[in-house]
Design a protein around this motif. Sequence first.
Motif, PDB file in Angstrom:
ATOM      1  N   GLN A   1      45.547  53.618  21.244  1.00  0.00           N
ATOM      2  CA  GLN A   1      46.682  54.470  21.604  1.00  0.00           C
ATOM      3  C   GLN A   1      47.269  53.947  22.911  1.00  0.00           C
ATOM      4  OE1 GLN A   1      47.952  57.295  19.784  1.00  0.00           O
ATOM      5  NE2 GLN A   1      49.564  56.738  21.177  1.00  0.00           N
ATOM      6  N   ASP A   2      48.593  53.887  22.994  1.00  0.00           N
ATOM      7  CA  ASP A   2      49.247  53.483  24.233  1.00  0.00           C
ATOM      8  C   ASP A   2      49.238  54.652  25.203  1.00  0.00           C
ATOM      9  OD1 ASP A   2      49.900  50.900  23.408  1.00  0.00           O
ATOM     10  OD2 ASP A   2      51.701  51.610  22.388  1.00  0.00           O
ATOM     11  N   ALA A   3      48.770  54.395  26.413  1.00  0.00           N
ATOM     12  CA  ALA A   3      48.790  55.408  27.467  1.00  0.00           C
ATOM     13  C   ALA A   3      50.211  55.491  28.017  1.00  0.00           C
ATOM     14  CB  ALA A   3      47.798  55.050  28.563  1.00  0.00           C
ATOM     15  N   PRO A   4      50.581  56.631  28.597  1.00  0.00           N
ATOM     16  CA  PRO A   4      51.927  56.748  29.150  1.00  0.00           C
ATOM     17  C   PRO A   4      52.118  55.821  30.340  1.00  0.00           C
ATOM     18  CG  PRO A   4      50.601  58.591  29.814  1.00  0.00           C
ATOM     19  CD  PRO A   4      49.782  57.809  28.832  1.00  0.00           C
ATOM     20  N   VAL A   5      53.369  55.561  30.647  1.00  0.00           N
ATOM     21  CA  VAL A   5      53.676  54.697  31.800  1.00  0.00           C
ATOM     22  C   VAL A   5      53.789  55.545  33.033  1.00  0.00           C
ATOM     23  CG1 VAL A   5      55.364  53.098  32.752  1.00  0.00           C
ATOM     24  CG2 VAL A   5      54.870  53.088  30.318  1.00  0.00           C
TER      25      VAL A   5
END
Length: 133
Positions: A129-133
């Motif tokens: 899962q991509d973590a938020p920026v």
Amino acid sequence: MKMIRGAVTASALALAVVAALAQGGPAAATEAAPARVDRSSCTHHWSGPQICIRMTGDALRTRVVGFWSNPPGSVRSRTTWLASDGRRITSVARATRVGKTVSFTWSGADYRGRKICVRFRGINRTACQDAPV
């Protein structure tokens, strides 16, 4: 009645801005809270192990739960870890059975801008899962 609610909301907002200015100046009044995180994904194979990852919290303190959603009944625990860019980024942990799943929760950490993956020993599937920026 709608006009009164709008006026009350506007007044409350104005008071909050004034309070922030009084406490820390203009930067405090315009500083936004970290973005909230609530993301999840699973491997999508119709047979074999299904591995999932869930991220919650905020961008600075993201809690990650890794779980195996369909382990055999005989599996009570399994070694797990988090990875990013193909490298392990946490110590190995012992995921344990909770109901029908085997899971582990990593407490809040800063994963901003990274692709986080959960791995389980002996299983070649990975949930990311991509973590938020």
